[in-house]
Write a protein that holds these residues in place. Sequence first.
Motif, PDB file in Angstrom:
ATOM      1  N   PHE A   1       0.835  -1.200   0.000  1.00  0.00           N
ATOM      2  CA  PHE A   1       0.000   0.000   0.000  1.00  0.00           C
ATOM      3  C   PHE A   1       0.869   1.249   0.000  1.00  0.00           C
ATOM      4  O   PHE A   1       1.898   1.315   0.686  1.00  0.00           O
ATOM      5  CB  PHE A   1      -0.915  -0.015   1.227  1.00  0.00           C
ATOM      6  N   LEU A   2       0.470   2.239  -0.776  1.00  0.00           N
ATOM      7  CA  LEU A   2       1.253   3.462  -0.952  1.00  0.00           C
ATOM      8  C   LEU A   2       1.638   4.101   0.372  1.00  0.00           C
ATOM      9  O   LEU A   2       2.744   4.635   0.514  1.00  0.00           O
ATOM     10  CB  LEU A   2       0.445   4.462  -1.804  1.00  0.00           C
ATOM     11  N   TYR A   3       0.747   4.046   1.360  1.00  0.00           N
ATOM     12  CA  TYR A   3       1.002   4.736   2.620  1.00  0.00           C
ATOM     13  C   TYR A   3       1.472   3.803   3.735  1.00  0.00           C
ATOM     14  O   TYR A   3       1.501   4.182   4.904  1.00  0.00           O
ATOM     15  CB  TYR A   3      -0.264   5.488   3.051  1.00  0.00           C
ATOM     16  N   ALA A   4       1.854   2.588   3.376  1.00  0.00           N
ATOM     17  CA  ALA A   4       2.351   1.634   4.369  1.00  0.00           C
ATOM     18  C   ALA A   4       3.757   2.002   4.817  1.00  0.00           C
ATOM     19  O   ALA A   4       4.561   2.542   4.048  1.00  0.00           O
ATOM     20  CB  ALA A   4       2.343   0.223   3.797  1.00  0.00           C
ATOM     21  N   ASP A   5       4.089   1.682   6.073  1.00  0.00           N
ATOM     22  CA  ASP A   5       5.427   1.963   6.597  1.00  0.00           C
ATOM     23  C   ASP A   5       6.502   1.192   5.857  1.00  0.00           C
ATOM     24  O   ASP A   5       7.650   1.621   5.778  1.00  0.00           O
ATOM     25  CB  ASP A   5       5.489   1.611   8.099  1.00  0.00           C
ATOM     26  N   SER A   6       6.127   0.031   5.306  1.00  0.00           N
ATOM     27  CA  SER A   6       7.094  -0.834   4.620  1.00  0.00           C
ATOM     28  C   SER A   6       7.294  -0.447   3.157  1.00  0.00           C
ATOM     29  O   SER A   6       8.025  -1.115   2.429  1.00  0.00           O
ATOM     30  CB  SER A   6       6.636  -2.294   4.692  1.00  0.00           C
ATOM     31  N   ARG A   7       6.668   0.649   2.734  1.00  0.00           N
ATOM     32  CA  ARG A   7       6.696   1.030   1.325  1.00  0.00           C
ATOM     33  C   ARG A   7       8.125   1.199   0.794  1.00  0.00           C
ATOM     34  O   ARG A   7       8.432   0.793  -0.327  1.00  0.00           O
ATOM     35  CB  ARG A   7       5.927   2.347   1.154  1.00  0.00           C
ATOM     36  N   HIS A   8       9.009   1.794   1.608  1.00  0.00           N
ATOM     37  CA  HIS A   8      10.361   2.093   1.124  1.00  0.00           C
ATOM     38  C   HIS A   8      11.209   0.842   0.914  1.00  0.00           C
ATOM     39  O   HIS A   8      12.255   0.901   0.261  1.00  0.00           O
ATOM     40  CB  HIS A   8      11.078   3.044   2.089  1.00  0.00           C
ATOM     41  N   ASP A   9      10.769  -0.299   1.462  1.00  0.00           N
ATOM     42  CA  ASP A   9      11.518  -1.555   1.283  1.00  0.00           C
ATOM     43  C   ASP A   9      10.926  -2.446   0.191  1.00  0.00           C
ATOM     44  O   ASP A   9      11.512  -3.477  -0.140  1.00  0.00           O
ATOM     45  CB  ASP A   9      11.535  -2.351   2.598  1.00  0.00           C
ATOM     46  N   ALA A  10       9.794  -2.051  -0.365  1.00  0.00           N
ATOM     47  CA  ALA A  10       9.074  -2.919  -1.304  1.00  0.00           C
ATOM     48  C   ALA A  10       9.904  -3.239  -2.536  1.00  0.00           C
ATOM     49  O   ALA A  10       9.834  -4.351  -3.075  1.00  0.00           O
ATOM     50  CB  ALA A  10       7.764  -2.251  -1.715  1.00  0.00           C
ATOM     51  N   HIS A  11      10.713  -2.290  -2.983  1.00  0.00           N
ATOM     52  CA  HIS A  11      11.460  -2.495  -4.224  1.00  0.00           C
ATOM     53  C   HIS A  11      12.477  -3.627  -4.120  1.00  0.00           C
ATOM     54  O   HIS A  11      12.848  -4.220  -5.128  1.00  0.00           O
ATOM     55  CB  HIS A  11      12.184  -1.200  -4.624  1.00  0.00           C
ATOM     56  N   VAL A  12      12.929  -3.936  -2.898  1.00  0.00           N
ATOM     57  CA  VAL A  12      13.946  -4.978  -2.720  1.00  0.00           C
ATOM     58  C   VAL A  12      13.378  -6.337  -3.134  1.00  0.00           C
ATOM     59  O   VAL A  12      13.977  -7.059  -3.945  1.00  0.00           O
ATOM     60  CB  VAL A  12      14.440  -5.021  -1.262  1.00  0.00           C
ATOM     61  N   GLU A  13      12.215  -6.687  -2.584  1.00  0.00           N
ATOM     62  CA  GLU A  13      11.595  -7.970  -2.921  1.00  0.00           C
ATOM     63  C   GLU A  13      11.081  -7.980  -4.358  1.00  0.00           C
ATOM     64  O   GLU A  13      11.131  -9.014  -5.033  1.00  0.00           O
ATOM     65  CB  GLU A  13      10.442  -8.260  -1.952  1.00  0.00           C
ATOM     66  N   GLU A  14      10.606  -6.834  -4.826  1.00  0.00           N
ATOM     67  CA  GLU A  14      10.119  -6.768  -6.202  1.00  0.00           C
ATOM     68  C   GLU A  14      11.263  -6.986  -7.188  1.00  0.00           C
ATOM     69  O   GLU A  14      11.106  -7.698  -8.189  1.00  0.00           O
ATOM     70  CB  GLU A  14       9.446  -5.421  -6.456  1.00  0.00           C
ATOM     71  N   ARG A  15      12.411  -6.379  -6.911  1.00  0.00           N
ATOM     72  CA  ARG A  15      13.570  -6.544  -7.791  1.00  0.00           C
ATOM     73  C   ARG A  15      14.002  -8.012  -7.831  1.00  0.00           C
ATOM     74  O   ARG A  15      14.372  -8.535  -8.881  1.00  0.00           O
ATOM     75  CB  ARG A  15      14.712  -5.653  -7.322  1.00  0.00           C
ATOM     76  N   ALA A  16      13.950  -8.677  -6.698  1.00  0.00           N
ATOM     77  CA  ALA A  16      14.295 -10.101  -6.646  1.00  0.00           C
ATOM     78  C   ALA A  16      13.300 -10.924  -7.463  1.00  0.00           C
ATOM     79  O   ALA A  16      13.671 -11.894  -8.134  1.00  0.00           O
ATOM     80  CB  ALA A  16      14.322 -10.583  -5.200  1.00  0.00           C
ATOM     81  N   GLY A  17      12.032 -10.539  -7.415  1.00  0.00           N
ATOM     82  CA  GLY A  17      11.019 -11.239  -8.194  1.00  0.00           C
ATOM     83  C   GLY A  17      11.230 -11.074  -9.685  1.00  0.00           C
ATOM     84  O   GLY A  17      11.056 -12.015 -10.463  1.00  0.00           O
TER      85      GLY A  17
END
Length: 209
Positions: A96-112
């Motif tokens: 979610f755009l306003y989730a606290d974990s938003r700034h880390d999302a790209h790490v798992e997405e890049r791995a995917g």
Amino acid sequence: MSSNTLTSLTDQKSVATIDIEDVTHFLLELDALKRVNRRSYVTETDRRENSAEHSWHLAMACWSIAELFELDVNHEQLLKMALVHDLGEIDAGDTFLYADSRHDAHVEERAGIARLQGERGNGIGNLSEVWEEQETGSSKEAQLLRVVDRLLPFLLNLNTEGKTWRELGVTRSQVAGAHAFIQDSFAPIHKWLSHNIDYATQQGWLIDA
């Protein structure tokens, strides 16, 4: 016999080296994006959109806006970036755009994305490169993609009486902050957004904070 016979799309020499089982394997890997549900609701329904639907909407919206405003962009590259934009969510899920974990999302997405790049049957040799450009690039295509990617969930919220905003207690300042960069990238859209942030707050769909 009719003279209107179809010309073969394939070169028999190249076909001999390709296993169609591999091709269909990769197509099913892509199908998994349909199982990733987002927070936004589809208009005139009570269901959330999935990431595959969002990717289609994003590609069409980018194409239309680029044509309408006669933007100096590479349309092919723009559409490719829109289509790969959310593929990393197959492994990482939607954040979610306003989730606290938003700034880390790209790490798992890049791995995917790296996993998909190496899957058998993938014919897109620069999949990771295209994804990286839309994620971190500064091209006009990447800038437009980011603008439209923020516009669409806002539009869905605006037309579902702020359903997601109300469910998750989203504030006016959160929305304004997340869309502030659009002022420099696409001022007419930012002006429209600002007006409708005011409207949504007046309606009680956004918390006035």
